[in-house]
Write an enzyme that holds these catalytic residues in place. Structure first.
Site, short mmCIF file in Angstrom:
data_model
loop_
_atom_site.label_atom_id
_atom_site.label_comp_id
_atom_site.label_asym_id
_atom_site.label_seq_id
_atom_site.Cartn_x
_atom_site.Cartn_y
_atom_site.Cartn_z
N ALA A 157 20.80 19.24 -22.13
CA ALA A 157 20.32 18.03 -23.06
C ALA A 157 20.09 16.64 -22.20
CB ALA A 157 21.45 17.90 -24.07
N TYR A 215 -21.27 37.41 -14.48
CA TYR A 215 -20.16 37.04 -15.75
C TYR A 215 -20.17 38.35 -16.59
CZ TYR A 215 -17.72 35.69 -19.77
OH TYR A 215 -16.62 35.98 -20.94
N ARG A 253 16.51 10.22 -12.99
CA ARG A 253 15.97 9.86 -11.40
C ARG A 253 14.60 10.65 -11.44
NH1 ARG A 253 20.64 11.13 -7.65
NH2 ARG A 253 21.73 11.92 -9.29
C1 UD1 Z 1 29.62 17.33 -14.06
C2 UD1 Z 1 31.19 17.76 -14.01
C3 UD1 Z 1 31.45 17.47 -12.66
C4 UD1 Z 1 30.72 18.35 -11.34
C5 UD1 Z 1 29.35 18.00 -11.77
C6 UD1 Z 1 28.42 19.07 -10.91
C7 UD1 Z 1 32.02 17.20 -16.16
C8 UD1 Z 1 32.71 16.01 -16.72
N1 UD1 Z 1 31.63 16.79 -14.96
O1 UD1 Z 1 29.44 16.07 -13.83
O2 UD1 Z 1 33.12 17.83 -12.23
O3 UD1 Z 1 30.98 17.99 -10.33
O4 UD1 Z 1 28.90 18.17 -13.02
O5 UD1 Z 1 27.03 18.58 -11.11
O6 UD1 Z 1 31.49 18.02 -16.79
N2 UD1 Z 1 24.97 17.48 -20.39
C9 UD1 Z 1 24.57 17.58 -21.80
N3 UD1 Z 1 24.89 16.85 -22.77
C10 UD1 Z 1 25.96 15.95 -22.44
C11 UD1 Z 1 26.21 15.54 -20.97
C12 UD1 Z 1 25.77 16.46 -20.14
O7 UD1 Z 1 23.74 18.89 -22.05
O8 UD1 Z 1 26.40 14.99 -23.37
C13 UD1 Z 1 24.32 18.32 -19.46
C14 UD1 Z 1 23.24 17.83 -18.53
O9 UD1 Z 1 22.00 17.92 -18.90
C15 UD1 Z 1 23.41 18.52 -17.24
C16 UD1 Z 1 25.00 19.00 -17.45
O10 UD1 Z 1 25.20 18.83 -18.88
O11 UD1 Z 1 22.72 19.37 -17.17
C17 UD1 Z 1 26.06 18.21 -16.32
O12 UD1 Z 1 25.95 16.92 -16.79
P1 UD1 Z 1 25.95 15.57 -15.94
O13 UD1 Z 1 26.18 14.33 -16.67
O14 UD1 Z 1 25.01 15.86 -14.74
O15 UD1 Z 1 27.55 15.73 -15.29
P2 UD1 Z 1 28.29 15.01 -14.03
O16 UD1 Z 1 28.52 13.81 -14.32
O17 UD1 Z 1 27.24 15.18 -13.04
#
Ligand code: UD1
Ligand code: CA
Length: 464
Positions: free
Chosen positions: A10, A368, A15
Site C-alpha cells: 500500500a 507484410y 523516494r
Molecule cells: C518494516 C518493519 C521493520 C523491518 C522493515 C524491513 C514494521 C513496524 N517494521 O519497517 O522491522 O526491518 O520493514 O523493510 O513493520 N505498508 C502498508 N501499509 C501501511 C504501512 C506499510 O501496506 O500502513 C507496506 C509498505 O508499502 C511496505 C511494507 O508495508 O511494502 C513495509 O512498510 P515500511 O513502511 O517500509 O516499513 P518499515 O518502516 O521499513
C-alpha cells in the site's frame, strides 16, 4: 495446512519520485509486486491477498491478470500491523499458514518462504520470522532472542535505545509466517504506543508470546534475496542481481550466453541445451526456447514458443509459435499469434501478424503478411503484402501449397490463391486464383526504340 500469502503493497515509495506506486515499477519483465506473488505461489500459497493503497487502481488493474490474487484496499496507512489486519478482515483469512511479505522485496526465493513457513506448519510455532545480520543494520527492526533461540521481541530502529541499536544486530527484513487462527485471534491487540504512533506487525511477537506461544527465527545467509527497492538506483541494482542469477542458472543448465551483462531473461523463461544467446537478447514472460537455437544479436521475444535448431537474428516476437528449424531475420517482426511451421524462413524487414506460415515456406524480403493462412512450400516475392484491412474489417488471405507469388504483389483480402498457382510480379490480386493457374495483372508493355536520346535533344532545344 493450506497457505495464504498477504503482500503489503500500500506504500507510496516517496523516494522513487514517481507518479506510479512503487510496486508497479518493473524489474526485468514484470512489476515488483508480481515477483512477490510469484514467490508466494511457488512456495505453495493457494490464496494471495495484496494490500493496495497508494495507486490502488493501477495495482489492481495489473493484478487482474493473476487469477489467484485478491486485492484488499487499505484506505488509511496506519502501519504494517494495520495493513495485515485489513487483509485478514477484507479477505476473511483466519486459518492455515499465513505468510506476510513485503511487496517491495522482489528477490525473495520460494524455497526461503517454504523454510519460513515450516516452524508454523510442522513445529507448532505461532509465528516465524526471517532474519539475517547485514553489514549495516541501520534502519531495520532488531530481533531479541531467548536462550532457546526463539524471538522474544522486535524493536524498531526508531524505538531502539542507543545500546539496543548497537548490540542487537539480527535484523527483520519484513517476511513472516503466522498460524492464521492465532494471528486473526490476536491482531486486534496491536496498539500504537510507539515512536511512530503506528500499528506495527512486529509487535505480534510480544502479543503471541503473552498468550504462551512460540515465535521462531529462520536464518538466511543470502542477503541479496532480502534486499528491498526504495529508490531507482536500488531498482537498477536489484535488476542486475536478478539478471545475473537467471543467467547463471541458464548457463548451469547448458545454455551458452556470450555476454551475460547484455542478456536479459525473465524468471519464467526456459531455454534448452546448446542454445546460444548472443548479446542484446531479451526473453520475457512465458517464452520457451528449445535446444540448439541461436538467438540474437538483438532479439526480443515475449510469450513465444520456439522449437529446436531455430535461428532468430534481430527478431522481435510477441505471442508467436516458431517450430523447429525455422530461420528469421535479420529484422523480422512476428506478433499476434503468428505460427511459423517447420523449416520456414521469415527474412529481412518482414512483419508477420496472426498468420500461419506453412512448412518450408519462405517470406524472405520486405513483406507484410497479416491474417493469412499460408500452405507449405510457398515462396513470397520481395515487397509483397497482404492488404488485410479495408478500413473497417480485417480480412483473410488464404494461400495454398506450393504457390509462387512474384515480387511486389498486393493480395487484397479476402482472397484465395489455390495450390500450385503462379502470381506474376507486381500484380494486384483482387480475385480468387484457381489451383495451378497463372494470375497476372499488369499494364501492357511498350517499347519505343530510340526514345530516350530524342527526348533529351528536345529538352535541350527548348532551353535555347
Ligand atoms: C518494516 C518493519 C521493520 C523491518 C522493515 C524491513 C514494521 C513496524 N517494521 O519497517 O522491522 O526491518 O520493514 O523493510 O513493520 N505498508 C502498508 N501499509 C501501511 C504501512 C506499510 O501496506 O500502513 C507496506 C509498505 O508499502 C511496505 C511494507 O508495508 O511494502 C513495509 O512498510 P515500511 O513502511 O517500509 O516499513 P518499515 O518502516 O521499513
Ligand atoms: Ca521499508
Amino acid at each position: 495446512m493450506p497457505m495464504t500469502a498477504i503482500i503489503l503493497a500500500a506504500g507510496e515509495g516517496t523516494r522513487m519520485k514517481s507518479r506510479h506506486p512503487k510496486v508497479m515499477h518493473k524489474l526485468l519483465d514484470r512489476p515488483l509486486v508480481s515477483w512477490v506473488t510469484r514467490a508466494a505461489r511457488l512456495a505453495g500459497a493457494e490464496r494471495i491477498v495484496v494490500v493496495v493503497g497508494h495507486g490502488a487502481d493501477e495495482v489492481r488493474a495489473h493484478l487482474a491478470g493473476e487469477k489467484d490474487v485478491e486485492c484488499v484496499e487499505q484506505t488509511e496507512r496506519l502501519g504494517t500491523g494495520h495493513a495485515v489486519r485489513v487483509a485478514l478482515e477484507g479477505a476473511r483469512v483466519n486459518k492455515g499458514a499465513v505468510l506476510v511479505l513485503n511487496g517491495d522485496g522482489p528477490l525473495v526465493e520460494s524455497e526461503t518462504l517454504r523454510r519460513l513457513a515450516k516452524p508454523v506448519i510442522d513445529d507448532g510455532a505461532a509465528e516465524a520470522i526471517l532474519t539475517w545480520t547485514p553489514a549495516d543494520p541501520f534502519g531495520y527492526g532488531r530481533l531479541e532472542f531467548n536462550a532457546e533461540g526463539d524471538v522474544t521481541r522486535i524493536i524498531e530502529q526508531k524505538d531502539c535505545t542507543p545500546e539496543q541499536a548497537a548490540s542487537l544486530t539480527a535484523c527483520n527484513p519484513g517476511f513472516y509466517a503466522f498460524d492464521g487462527a492465532k494471528l486473526a485471534a490476536h491482531i486486534g491487540e496491536l496498539s500504537t504506543a510507539n515512536v511512530q504512533h503506528e500499528y506495527y506487525v512486529t509487535d505480534m511477537v510480544e502479543i503471541l508470546r503473552g498468550h504462551g506461544e512460540r515465535v521462531a527465527a529462520v536464518r538466511t545467509e543470502d542477503a541479496d534475496e532480502l534486499l528491498g527497492v526504495n529508490s531507482r538506483a536500488q531498482l537498477a541494482q536489484l535488476t542486475a542481481i536478478a539478471r545475473d542469477r537467471i543467467n547463471a542458472r541458464l548457463m548451469d543448465e547448458g545454455v551458452t550466453i556470450v555476454d551475460p551483462a547484455t542478456t536479459w531473461v525473465g524468471p519464467d523463461v526456459t531455454v534448452g541445451r546448446d542454445t546460444v544467446l548472443l548479446p542484446m537478447t531479451m526473453l520475457w514472460g512465458s517464452t520457451t526456447v528449445g535446444e540448439e537455437c541461436v538467438l540474437g544479436p538483438n532479439t526480443r521475444l515475449t510469450d513465444c514458443a520456439v522449437g529446436n535448431r531455430v535461428s532468430l537474428e534481430e527478431t522481435v516476437g510477441v505471442d508467436v509459435t516458431i517450430d523447429d528449424d525455422v530461420t528469421c531475420g535479420p529484422r523480422a517482426y512476428l506478433r499476434g499469434g503468428a505460427h511459423v511451421l517447420e523449416g520456414a524462413h521469415v527474412g529481412t524487414h518482414v512483419e508477420i501478424k496472426n498468420s500461419t506460415i506453412g512448412r518450408g515456406s519462405k517470406v524472405p524480403h520486405l513483406s507484410y503478411i497479416g491474417d493469412c493462412t499460408m500452405g507449405s512450400g510457398v515462396n513470397i516475392g520481395g515487397g509483397s503484402i497482404t492488404c488485410n484491412y479495408d478500413g473497417v474489417h480485417k480480412n483473410r488471405t488464404v494461400i495454398g501449397n506450393d504457390v509462387f507469388v512474384g515480387s511486389d504483389t498486393m493480395m487484397v483480402a479476402p482472397v484465395t490463391i489455390g495450390d500450385g498457382a503462379l502470381v506474376g510480379a507486381s500484380s494486384c490480386v483482387t480475385k480468387d486464383v484457381p489451383a495451378d493457374a497463372l494470375y497476372l495483372e499488369r499494364a501492357e508493355q511498350r517499347i519505343v526504340e530510340g526514345y530516350a536520346s530524342r527526348r533529351l535533344e528536345r529538352l535541350k532545344r527548348s532551353e535555347d
